[in-house]
Design a protein around this motif. Structure first.
Motif, short mmCIF file in Angstrom:
data_model
loop_
_atom_site.label_atom_id
_atom_site.label_comp_id
_atom_site.label_asym_id
_atom_site.label_seq_id
_atom_site.Cartn_x
_atom_site.Cartn_y
_atom_site.Cartn_z
N GLY A 171 0.82 -1.21 0.00
CA GLY A 171 0.00 0.00 0.00
C GLY A 171 0.85 1.26 0.00
N ASP A 172 0.21 2.39 0.22
CA ASP A 172 0.79 3.72 0.02
C ASP A 172 2.07 3.94 0.84
N VAL A 173 3.16 4.15 0.13
CA VAL A 173 4.47 4.38 0.76
C VAL A 173 4.66 5.87 1.06
N GLN A 174 4.27 6.71 0.14
CA GLN A 174 4.32 8.18 0.30
C GLN A 174 5.66 8.68 0.83
N GLY A 175 6.72 8.20 0.23
CA GLY A 175 8.04 8.70 0.59
C GLY A 175 8.62 8.12 1.86
N CYS A 176 7.97 7.12 2.46
CA CYS A 176 8.50 6.46 3.66
C CYS A 176 9.50 5.38 3.22
N ALA A 177 10.64 5.83 2.74
CA ALA A 177 11.62 4.92 2.14
C ALA A 177 12.24 3.99 3.17
N ASP A 178 12.39 4.42 4.42
CA ASP A 178 12.97 3.53 5.44
C ASP A 178 12.07 2.30 5.65
N GLU A 179 10.77 2.54 5.72
CA GLU A 179 9.84 1.42 5.92
C GLU A 179 9.78 0.54 4.68
N LEU A 180 9.85 1.15 3.49
CA LEU A 180 9.91 0.35 2.27
C LEU A 180 11.16 -0.53 2.25
N VAL A 214 -10.21 -5.87 4.24
CA VAL A 214 -10.19 -7.27 3.83
C VAL A 214 -11.62 -7.76 3.74
N GLU A 215 -12.03 -8.01 2.52
CA GLU A 215 -13.39 -8.47 2.27
C GLU A 215 -13.30 -9.36 1.04
N ASN A 216 -14.26 -10.25 0.83
CA ASN A 216 -14.20 -11.09 -0.35
C ASN A 216 -13.98 -10.23 -1.59
N GLY A 217 -12.94 -10.53 -2.35
CA GLY A 217 -12.68 -9.80 -3.59
C GLY A 217 -11.93 -8.50 -3.43
N LEU A 218 -11.68 -8.06 -2.20
CA LEU A 218 -11.10 -6.73 -1.99
C LEU A 218 -9.96 -6.77 -0.98
N ARG A 219 -8.86 -6.12 -1.36
CA ARG A 219 -7.75 -5.91 -0.43
C ARG A 219 -7.31 -4.46 -0.55
N GLY A 220 -7.71 -3.67 0.44
CA GLY A 220 -7.31 -2.26 0.49
C GLY A 220 -6.14 -2.13 1.46
N LEU A 221 -5.02 -1.63 0.98
CA LEU A 221 -3.76 -1.75 1.72
C LEU A 221 -3.21 -0.45 2.28
N ASP A 222 -3.92 0.67 2.12
CA ASP A 222 -3.38 1.93 2.65
C ASP A 222 -3.63 2.03 4.14
N THR A 223 -2.58 1.86 4.93
CA THR A 223 -2.70 1.95 6.38
C THR A 223 -1.92 3.15 6.92
N GLY A 224 -1.77 4.16 6.07
CA GLY A 224 -1.35 5.48 6.53
C GLY A 224 0.03 5.56 7.16
N CYS A 225 1.03 4.91 6.55
CA CYS A 225 2.39 4.98 7.11
C CYS A 225 2.79 6.44 7.35
N VAL A 226 2.54 7.29 6.35
CA VAL A 226 3.00 8.68 6.46
C VAL A 226 2.14 9.48 7.44
N HIS A 227 0.99 8.95 7.82
CA HIS A 227 0.11 9.65 8.76
C HIS A 227 0.34 9.22 10.21
N HIS A 228 1.40 8.44 10.44
CA HIS A 228 1.71 7.96 11.79
C HIS A 228 1.74 9.13 12.79
N GLY A 229 1.09 8.90 13.94
CA GLY A 229 1.12 9.91 14.99
C GLY A 229 0.05 10.97 14.88
N ARG A 230 -0.75 10.90 13.83
CA ARG A 230 -1.85 11.87 13.69
C ARG A 230 -3.13 11.23 14.24
N GLY A 231 -3.13 10.92 15.52
CA GLY A 231 -4.31 10.33 16.15
C GLY A 231 -4.29 8.82 16.15
N ARG A 232 -3.40 8.20 15.37
CA ARG A 232 -3.26 6.74 15.44
C ARG A 232 -1.93 6.33 14.83
#
Ligand code: MN
Length: 290
Positions: A7-16, A223-241
């Motif tokens: 999912g969305d990396v958004q410039g988080c190269a260390d985590e990638l 995670v649902e039948n037929g669907l995998r949405g993978l954006d878990t907000g790496c770059v949004h870490h610390g903004r409320g979660r």
């Protein structure tokens, strides 16, 4: 070859890189990365993330579809918009080879298709229209790519169009920014009273293919039948979660007899927690009084 969807990396190269190292330890070189778009922007190290993925694309060990932040980078590079206060892509656009990156990105696809254990699927960044067959989705993605990947002037003219001027321009927006939809319309907004989530409208047509997508950090792992949405907000870490980089590894463990790749539930994920907070939007700074 193991496919690892990210999912969305958004410039988080260390985590990638942490994810890449874990994959190398587990599978040596016998894996490919499938990047669901928004590899860049908001985060600290866009260029390093791009360089890693480009190296793997050129070695035929990665697939990479464009997200809204790549379209923003391309549009800015082509002079259609200015960098906004929250953009962090100067590390790409301020370099002497910026236009080479713009041209490389313009040639990336909007839709990639495949099959996992016989089950067909597509990877897109944001959303798919209700009732679109897999072949229609692929051909709409190709039509967008044809307009985007030609000469720079043609790409600039295409991106400058209003969405209601050209159905192909609208498809670009829908594929890279859509969140809500009905059978008759769509928007990039979170679902409201009129429109539900795009995947509800899509699933109601009982499609015979799966979708891997990103773009929707506030929704989180989907995670649902037929669907995998993978954006878990790496770059949004610390903004409320907490924020994570999430990978889905559908070929890492066999499914129970008769189970298909896109069935739910599913626990074949890796998550790398963001190592620190990266992104302090202008709005948060005002709220924090900082
Ligand atoms: Mn996005």
């Amino acid at each position: 070859m193991q496919r690892i969807f990210i999912g969305d990396v958004q410039g988080c190269a260390d985590e990638l890189e942490a994810l890449y190292a874990r994959a190398t330890e587990a599978f040596s070189t016998d894996f490919s990365l499938w990047i669901a778009g928004d590899l860049v922007n908001r985060g600290p190290d866009n260029r390093r993330a791009l360089e890693r993925v480009r190296e793997l694309v050129e070695a035929e060990r990665a697939e990479y579809v464009l997200g809204n932040h790549e379209i923003h980078l391309i549009s800015t590079g082509l002079g259609l918009r200015d960098l906004a206060a929250n953009d962090s892509i100067e590390d790409v656009l301020g370099a002497s080879d910026a236009m080479e990156w713009v041209d490389w990105l313009r040639k990336r696809p909007l839709v990639v298709e495949g099959a996992i254990a016989g089950q067909p699927f597509a990877m897109v960044h944001a959303s798919v229209g209700p009732g679109w067959s897999l072949s229609e989705l692929v051909s709409r993605g190709r039509a967008v790519s044809e307009r985007l990947s030609g000469d720079r002037e043609a790409a600039r003219s295409f991106l400058a169009l209003d969405l209601d001027e050209d159905p192909v321009r609208e498809d670009l927006a829908r594929l890279t920014r859509g969140r809500s939809a009905t059978d008759s319309g769509w928007s990039s907004s979170e679902p409201g009273r009129k429109e539900g989530a795009w995947h509800r409208a899509w699933a109601a047509h009982e499609p015979d293919y799966g979708i891997v997508y990103g773009h929707w950090a506030r929704q989180g792992l989907h995670v649902e039948n037929g669907l995998r949405g993978l954006d878990t907000g790496c770059v949004h870490h610390g903004r409320g979660r907490d924020g994570y980089l999430t990978a889905w590894l559908p070929e890492s463990l066999p499914r129970a007899a008769g189970g298909r790749a896109f069935d739910a539930p599913d626990d074949r994920f890796w998550q790398i927690q963001a190592s620190r907070r990266y992104y302090f939007p202008a709005q948060d700074r005002i709220q924090d009084g900082a």
